[in-house]
Write a protein that holds these residues in place. Structure first.
Motif, PDB file in Angstrom:
ATOM      1  N   ASN A 194      11.764  23.929   6.021  1.00 22.98           N
ATOM      2  CA  ASN A 194      11.529  24.487   4.696  1.00 22.98           C
ATOM      3  C   ASN A 194      10.367  23.718   4.071  1.00 22.98           C
ATOM      4  N   ILE A 195       9.199  24.340   4.001  1.00 21.50           N
ATOM      5  CA  ILE A 195       7.984  23.648   3.535  1.00 21.50           C
ATOM      6  C   ILE A 195       8.164  23.117   2.113  1.00 21.50           C
ATOM      7  N   THR A 196       8.740  23.930   1.245  1.00 25.83           N
ATOM      8  CA  THR A 196       8.916  23.502  -0.155  1.00 25.83           C
ATOM      9  C   THR A 196       9.792  22.265  -0.238  1.00 25.83           C
ATOM     10  N   LEU A 197      10.915  22.281   0.489  1.00 29.08           N
ATOM     11  CA  LEU A 197      11.820  21.139   0.472  1.00 29.08           C
ATOM     12  C   LEU A 197      11.153  19.899   1.042  1.00 29.08           C
ATOM     13  N   GLU A 198      10.396  20.065   2.124  1.00 29.44           N
ATOM     14  CA  GLU A 198       9.734  18.927   2.745  1.00 29.44           C
ATOM     15  C   GLU A 198       8.680  18.321   1.816  1.00 29.44           C
ATOM     16  N   VAL A 199       7.965  19.169   1.086  1.00 28.22           N
ATOM     17  CA  VAL A 199       6.967  18.670   0.130  1.00 28.22           C
ATOM     18  C   VAL A 199       7.654  17.893  -0.988  1.00 28.22           C
ATOM     19  N   VAL A 200       8.785  18.426  -1.479  1.00 29.75           N
ATOM     20  CA  VAL A 200       9.500  17.781  -2.585  1.00 29.75           C
ATOM     21  C   VAL A 200      10.018  16.417  -2.163  1.00 29.75           C
ATOM     22  N   TRP A 201      10.712  16.347  -0.993  1.00 27.87           N
ATOM     23  CA  TRP A 201      11.303  15.057  -0.633  1.00 27.87           C
ATOM     24  C   TRP A 201      10.271  14.064  -0.091  1.00 27.87           C
ATOM     25  N   THR A 202       9.047  14.507   0.110  1.00 26.57           N
ATOM     26  CA  THR A 202       7.965  13.573   0.421  1.00 26.57           C
ATOM     27  C   THR A 202       7.255  13.120  -0.847  1.00 26.57           C
ATOM     28  N   ALA A 203       7.048  14.041  -1.775  1.00 27.80           N
ATOM     29  CA  ALA A 203       6.301  13.722  -2.996  1.00 27.80           C
ATOM     30  C   ALA A 203       7.092  12.794  -3.917  1.00 27.80           C
ATOM     31  N   ILE A 204       8.402  13.031  -4.037  1.00 27.41           N
ATOM     32  CA  ILE A 204       9.213  12.223  -4.966  1.00 27.41           C
ATOM     33  C   ILE A 204       9.201  10.737  -4.582  1.00 27.41           C
ATOM     34  N   PRO A 205       9.465  10.352  -3.308  1.00 25.60           N
ATOM     35  CA  PRO A 205       9.384   8.921  -2.967  1.00 25.60           C
ATOM     36  C   PRO A 205       7.997   8.326  -3.195  1.00 25.60           C
ATOM     37  N   ILE A 206       6.938   9.113  -2.907  1.00 27.88           N
ATOM     38  CA  ILE A 206       5.579   8.601  -3.126  1.00 27.88           C
ATOM     39  C   ILE A 206       5.357   8.303  -4.606  1.00 27.88           C
ATOM     40  N   LEU A 207       5.767   9.229  -5.479  1.00 32.29           N
ATOM     41  CA  LEU A 207       5.619   9.020  -6.918  1.00 32.29           C
ATOM     42  C   LEU A 207       6.438   7.823  -7.393  1.00 32.29           C
ATOM     43  N   LEU A 208       7.641   7.662  -6.846  1.00 29.69           N
ATOM     44  CA  LEU A 208       8.482   6.524  -7.218  1.00 29.69           C
ATOM     45  C   LEU A 208       7.834   5.205  -6.814  1.00 29.69           C
ATOM     46  N   VAL A 209       7.263   5.171  -5.615  1.00 24.15           N
ATOM     47  CA  VAL A 209       6.601   3.949  -5.143  1.00 24.15           C
ATOM     48  C   VAL A 209       5.420   3.594  -6.046  1.00 24.15           C
ATOM     49  N   PHE A 210       4.614   4.598  -6.427  1.00 23.66           N
ATOM     50  CA  PHE A 210       3.485   4.341  -7.318  1.00 23.66           C
ATOM     51  C   PHE A 210       3.970   3.878  -8.698  1.00 23.66           C
ATOM     52  N   TRP A 211       5.068   4.462  -9.175  1.00 16.42           N
ATOM     53  CA  TRP A 211       5.641   4.073 -10.469  1.00 16.42           C
ATOM     54  C   TRP A 211       6.101   2.616 -10.436  1.00 16.42           C
ATOM     55  N   ILE A 212       6.841   2.254  -9.394  1.00 19.03           N
ATOM     56  CA  ILE A 212       7.326   0.876  -9.258  1.00 19.03           C
ATOM     57  C   ILE A 212       6.152  -0.096  -9.115  1.00 19.03           C
ATOM     58  N   ALA A 213       5.161   0.276  -8.299  1.00 19.60           N
ATOM     59  CA  ALA A 213       4.011  -0.602  -8.078  1.00 19.60           C
ATOM     60  C   ALA A 213       3.230  -0.818  -9.368  1.00 19.60           C
ATOM     61  N   SER A 214       3.030   0.254 -10.139  1.00 25.12           N
ATOM     62  CA  SER A 214       2.280   0.152 -11.384  1.00 25.12           C
ATOM     63  C   SER A 214       2.996  -0.742 -12.390  1.00 25.12           C
ATOM     64  N   TYR A 215       4.288  -0.519 -12.552  1.00 27.59           N
ATOM     65  CA  TYR A 215       5.070  -1.319 -13.496  1.00 27.59           C
ATOM     66  C   TYR A 215       5.107  -2.781 -13.064  1.00 27.59           C
ATOM     67  N   SER A 216       5.310  -3.024 -11.755  1.00 22.53           N
ATOM     68  CA  SER A 216       5.371  -4.399 -11.253  1.00 22.53           C
ATOM     69  C   SER A 216       4.041  -5.117 -11.450  1.00 22.53           C
ATOM     70  N   TYR A 217       2.939  -4.406 -11.234  1.00 18.90           N
ATOM     71  CA  TYR A 217       1.632  -5.052 -11.392  1.00 18.90           C
ATOM     72  C   TYR A 217       1.354  -5.385 -12.862  1.00 18.90           C
ATOM     73  N   GLN A 218       1.813  -4.543 -13.765  1.00 17.08           N
ATOM     74  CA  GLN A 218       1.665  -4.848 -15.192  1.00 17.08           C
ATOM     75  C   GLN A 218       2.397  -6.139 -15.544  1.00 17.08           C
ATOM     76  N   ILE A 219       3.610  -6.306 -15.003  1.00 20.54           N
ATOM     77  CA  ILE A 219       4.365  -7.534 -15.237  1.00 20.54           C
ATOM     78  C   ILE A 219       3.642  -8.724 -14.627  1.00 20.54           C
ATOM     79  N   TYR A 220       3.119  -8.536 -13.422  1.00 20.73           N
ATOM     80  CA  TYR A 220       2.384  -9.607 -12.737  1.00 20.73           C
ATOM     81  C   TYR A 220       1.187 -10.062 -13.582  1.00 20.73           C
ATOM     82  N   GLU A 221       0.464  -9.125 -14.161  1.00 21.40           N
ATOM     83  CA  GLU A 221      -0.686  -9.475 -14.996  1.00 21.40           C
ATOM     84  C   GLU A 221      -0.246 -10.227 -16.248  1.00 21.40           C
TER      85      GLU A 221
END
Length: 313
Positions: A93-120
């Motif tokens: 299911n292309i739609t499902l595969e795109v969703v469950w790939t995009a959500i973890p990527i967005l979460l990783v970027f969210w965590i990385a951005s927040y963590s780097y702000q704290i680091y700074e």
């Protein structure tokens, strides 16, 4: 047709309610994370604890969501008793595969951005900071925060107290240049900006105070400026977070945070004391090992001489 539409509406409502419940429980678990940690003794600890609470909340939401989905599938989509036939053939299911790939990527970027702000905001200096050992441009340590989070933040724009910190095998030495006081115990005024000049006399050490959520590597032949703001009076412990040799476990010191008035009284009293050798646990253990008849067979670096201090702690 109408009954199917009604069923779909009820199913959507049930899913929305389940997501709302899982979200509420996740936020509650995230709030509990604050109680799992040492007391918030520095302004920087608030930043780290908020980050940990965020990660716990996110992890709880994912865990509860996956678990709830599995339980629903087990309870309501089991094969009938005695049915051993194959399930229906399901292709990708292309739609499902795109969703469950995009959500973890967005979460990783969210965590990385927040963590780097704290680091700074923390102003921790890593290997790249060796090129410029003062705080890099655009990087500043956290400002002092009041115990009441609703109260206005006390912004401190310049260091108030400057303290030299010398790390060596295996002892901490703290020197207060304004009064020329040397101590084996680190005393700090509460709600005042602190700047430490970190130095190592021999190997790599790590300045680590768990209650402050602060850790900074101390690199030989380099002076590293490190800033933070204590906000909670009490006694805490400084330890060496890097393996610096045989007796590195003995390399710890008490950290006393007190009111500015008590801090000044301590400085004045310590300045009247004559220099005397401080207690050195590493030297004591080394002497005990040397006096034993059974030898280990490997060479051990001898601890340096006990530092001369005005206040041995």
């Amino acid at each position: 047709m109408k009954s199917q539409k009604t069923f779909n509406i009820f199913a959507l409502i049930a899913v929305a309610i389940a997501i709302a419940i899982i979200t509420a429980i996740s936020f509650w678990i995230g709030k509990q994370a604050y109680t799992w940690l040492p007391p918030q003794a520095a302004a920087e600890s608030i930043l780290i604890d908020d980050l940990i609470s965020f990660l716990v909340t996110l992890g709880a939401f994912i865990f509860l969501g996956v678990t709830a989905t599995l339980m629903y599938s087990i309870l309501f989509h089991r094969a009938p008793k005695g049915d051993y036939s194959d399930g229906p053939p399901i292709e990708g299911n292309i739609t499902l595969e795109v969703v469950w790939t995009a959500i973890p990527i967005l979460l990783v970027f969210w965590i990385a951005s927040y963590s780097y702000q704290i680091y700074e905001q923390m102003g921790i200096q890593g290997p790249m900071a060796l090129v410029h050992l003062h705080n890099p441009v655009g990087m500043e340590s956290a400002y002092a925060a009041p115990k009441d989070k609703n109260a206005p933040v006390k912004a401190v724009t310049a260091p108030v107290e400057k303290i030299d910190v010398i790390a060596k095998q295996w002892a901490w030495v703290f020197h207060y240049p304004e009064t020329d006081v040397t101590s084996s115990e680190l005393h700090l005024p509460s709600d005042r900006r602190i700047r430490l000049a970190l130095k190592s006399e021999d190997v790599l050490h790590g300045f680590y105070i768990p209650a402050f959520r602060l850790k900074q590597d101390i690199i030989p032949n380099h002076n590293i400026d490190f800033e933070f703001t204590p906000i909670r009076p009490g006694k805490y412990q400084l330890t060496d977070s890097q393996y610096s040799g045989t007796y590195f476990a003995t390399m710890y010191a008490d950290v006393v945070v007190e009111s500015p008035e008590q801090y000044q009284q301590w400085l004045a009293q310590a300045a009247t004391n004559k220099l005397a050798p401080a207690k050195n646990q590493a030297a004591y253990e080394y002497a005990q090992a040397a006096s034993q008849s059974v030898k280990t067979g490997w060479a051990t670096v001898a601890p340096g001489s006990a530092p001369l201090v005005n206040y041995p702690g």
